[in-house]
Design a protein around this motif. Structure first.
Motif, PDB file in Angstrom:
ATOM      1  N   TYR A   4       0.822  -1.278   0.047  1.00 14.53           N
ATOM      2  CA  TYR A   4       0.028   0.094   0.032  1.00 14.53           C
ATOM      3  C   TYR A   4       0.954   1.248   0.169  1.00 14.53           C
ATOM      4  N   GLN A  48       9.433   2.175   9.080  1.00 12.31           N
ATOM      5  CA  GLN A  48       8.193   2.559   9.061  1.00 12.31           C
ATOM      6  C   GLN A  48       7.601   2.503  10.722  1.00 12.31           C
ATOM      7  N   SER A  49       6.764   1.914  11.255  1.00 13.19           N
ATOM      8  CA  SER A  49       6.516   2.083  12.674  1.00 13.19           C
ATOM      9  C   SER A  49       7.440   1.847  13.688  1.00 13.19           C
ATOM     10  N   GLU A  72       4.577   7.131   0.176  1.00 15.70           N
ATOM     11  CA  GLU A  72       3.438   6.933   1.005  1.00 15.70           C
ATOM     12  C   GLU A  72       2.523   8.150   0.925  1.00 15.70           C
ATOM     13  N   TYR A 120       5.283  13.071   9.777  1.00 18.45           N
ATOM     14  CA  TYR A 120       5.036  11.572  10.030  1.00 18.45           C
ATOM     15  C   TYR A 120       5.560  10.917   9.158  1.00 18.45           C
ATOM     16  N   TYR A 143       0.680  -4.051  16.676  1.00 17.18           N
ATOM     17  CA  TYR A 143      -0.674  -3.968  16.147  1.00 17.18           C
ATOM     18  C   TYR A 143      -1.670  -4.709  16.789  1.00 17.18           C
ATOM     19  N   VAL A 169       5.649  -2.034   8.974  1.00 20.32           N
ATOM     20  CA  VAL A 169       5.274  -2.760   7.862  1.00 20.32           C
ATOM     21  C   VAL A 169       6.593  -2.825   6.631  1.00 20.32           C
TER      22      VAL A 169
HETATM   23  N1  GLU Z   1       3.848   4.618   7.447  1.00 20.08           N
HETATM   24  C1  GLU Z   1       2.994   3.630   7.643  1.00 20.08           C
HETATM   25  C2  GLU Z   1       1.512   3.787   7.993  1.00 20.08           C
HETATM   26  O1  GLU Z   1       1.331   4.979   8.144  1.00 20.08           O
HETATM   27  C3  GLU Z   1       3.683   2.947   8.885  1.00 20.08           C
HETATM   28  C4  GLU Z   1       2.818   1.497   9.128  1.00 20.08           C
HETATM   29  C5  GLU Z   1       3.331   0.646  10.122  1.00 20.08           C
HETATM   30  O2  GLU Z   1       4.599   0.314   9.959  1.00 20.08           O
HETATM   31  O3  GLU Z   1       2.695   0.279  10.837  1.00 20.08           O
HETATM   32  O4  GLU Z   1       0.792   3.239   7.415  1.00 20.08           O
END
Ligand code: GLU
Length: 304
Positions: free
Chosen positions: A26, A62-63, A157, A188, A240, A258
């Protein structure tokens, strides 16, 4: 404990899982990463380092970067932070809008997207040059001056950011974003785009394994009780809606992203990072989860 032999054994045993799962697409730039990469790195507080596979190849945090953003926001806001977000596991998808609506714009925790967007708002509000200040802090944690944002990933993104934009709008509607939405989201996405290798990530997480030591990195200071709380949030909210499963299988505080990375730590002993881009349906690295489960099984070391 012969950690190198254990990591080698883990690497061997995860081999059958290396084709399982699907990398995140995504964010279009993440779909271009070779999904067969796999690395593990571990660093102990007494200075030893162990690794295998693609441990020096950089990937998109990422997160995982949200841990660093939380550390900085705790430094800046102290306990006021918790007036703007909770500290409970979400039990819902990391980008859920429904929960945020039902809870009137107060994110369940700092690691779901809504919570991390509020962290970004706090950093943008407090810091004159948030991008520079944040990356300097992360470089000092990782002891590596070349760590950087990947502007291409952040842009990729941003182009598809329909859901995160909706989240930011809902937060703004409820008064939980003070700055300009585009500015906050731009920051972000950059935070999420930081790249590190497992070798670097294991170094960057080591300070969070060290409650006793004073946390002071590039002027960001945390008390030992702040560090303890960060560990608690990683433990309960770091994976998550699979945080319970990770606790059950692995028994260490940690955070996934992710991009397929997972960083975890054993307080008082070590930090470990695993990277393998193929994800399970909840967004966690298939190999990463298994590797850490095997690690705590073979070492018989976990916080439980
Ligand atoms: N940049 C990703 C988002 O905002 C991070 C998601 C992740 O790694 O959980 O969807």
């Amino acid at each position: 404990m012969d950690y190198q032999a254990i990591i080698d054994k883990v690497f061997e045993q995860i081999a059958p899982l290396r084709g399982v799962g699907k990398q995140a697409d995504y964010i279009p730039a993440l779909a271009e990463v070779n999904p067969d990469r796999c690395g593990i790195a571990m660093r102990t507080l007494n200075g030893s380092y162990y690794s295998t596979g693609d441990a020096t190849v950089r990937f998109s945090l990422q997160s995982i970067s949200k841990v660093f953003a939380l550390a900085m926001a705790m430094h800046l806001e102290g306990d006021n932070l918790w007036t703007r977000m909770g500290k409970e596991p979400s039990g819902a998808a990391f980008n859920s809008l429904i929960q945020l609506e039902l809870e009137h714009g107060i994110p369940r925790n700092p690691f779901i997207n809504a919570g991390a967007i509020v962290l970004s708002d706090i950093l943008v509000e407090h810091l004159p040059s948030p991008e520079n200040r944040f990356i300097e802090f992360v470089r000092s944690l990782a002891k590596c001056p070349t760590i950087n944002y990947n502007y291409g990933v952040a842009l990729s993104e941003k182009k598809q950011a329909y859901l995160n934009t909706a989240i930011a709008n809902l937060l703004k509607y409820h008064g939980n974003i003070r700055g300009d939405i585009d500015r906050v989201l731009q920051f972000y996405f950059l935070v999420c785009s930081i790249e590190m290798s497992c070798a670097e990530l294991s170094q960057a997480f080591l300070p969070f394994a060290d409650h006793q030591q004073r946390f002071d990195y590039d002027g960001v200071t945390l008390t030992s009780s702040h560090v303890k709380r960060m560990n608690a949030i990683m433990q309960t909210c770091g994976f998550y809606d699979e945080a319970g499963e990770f606790s059950f299988l692995v028994g260490l505080p940690g955070k996934s992203g992710v991009g397929g990375g997972i960083a975890a730590l054993y307080p008082g002993r070590y930090a470990v990072a695993v990277w393998s881009p193929r994800l399970n349906p909840k967004g966690n690295s298939v190999v990463g989860m298994k590797a850490l489960e095997l690690l705590t099984t073979f070492t018989a070391e976990s916080i439980f």
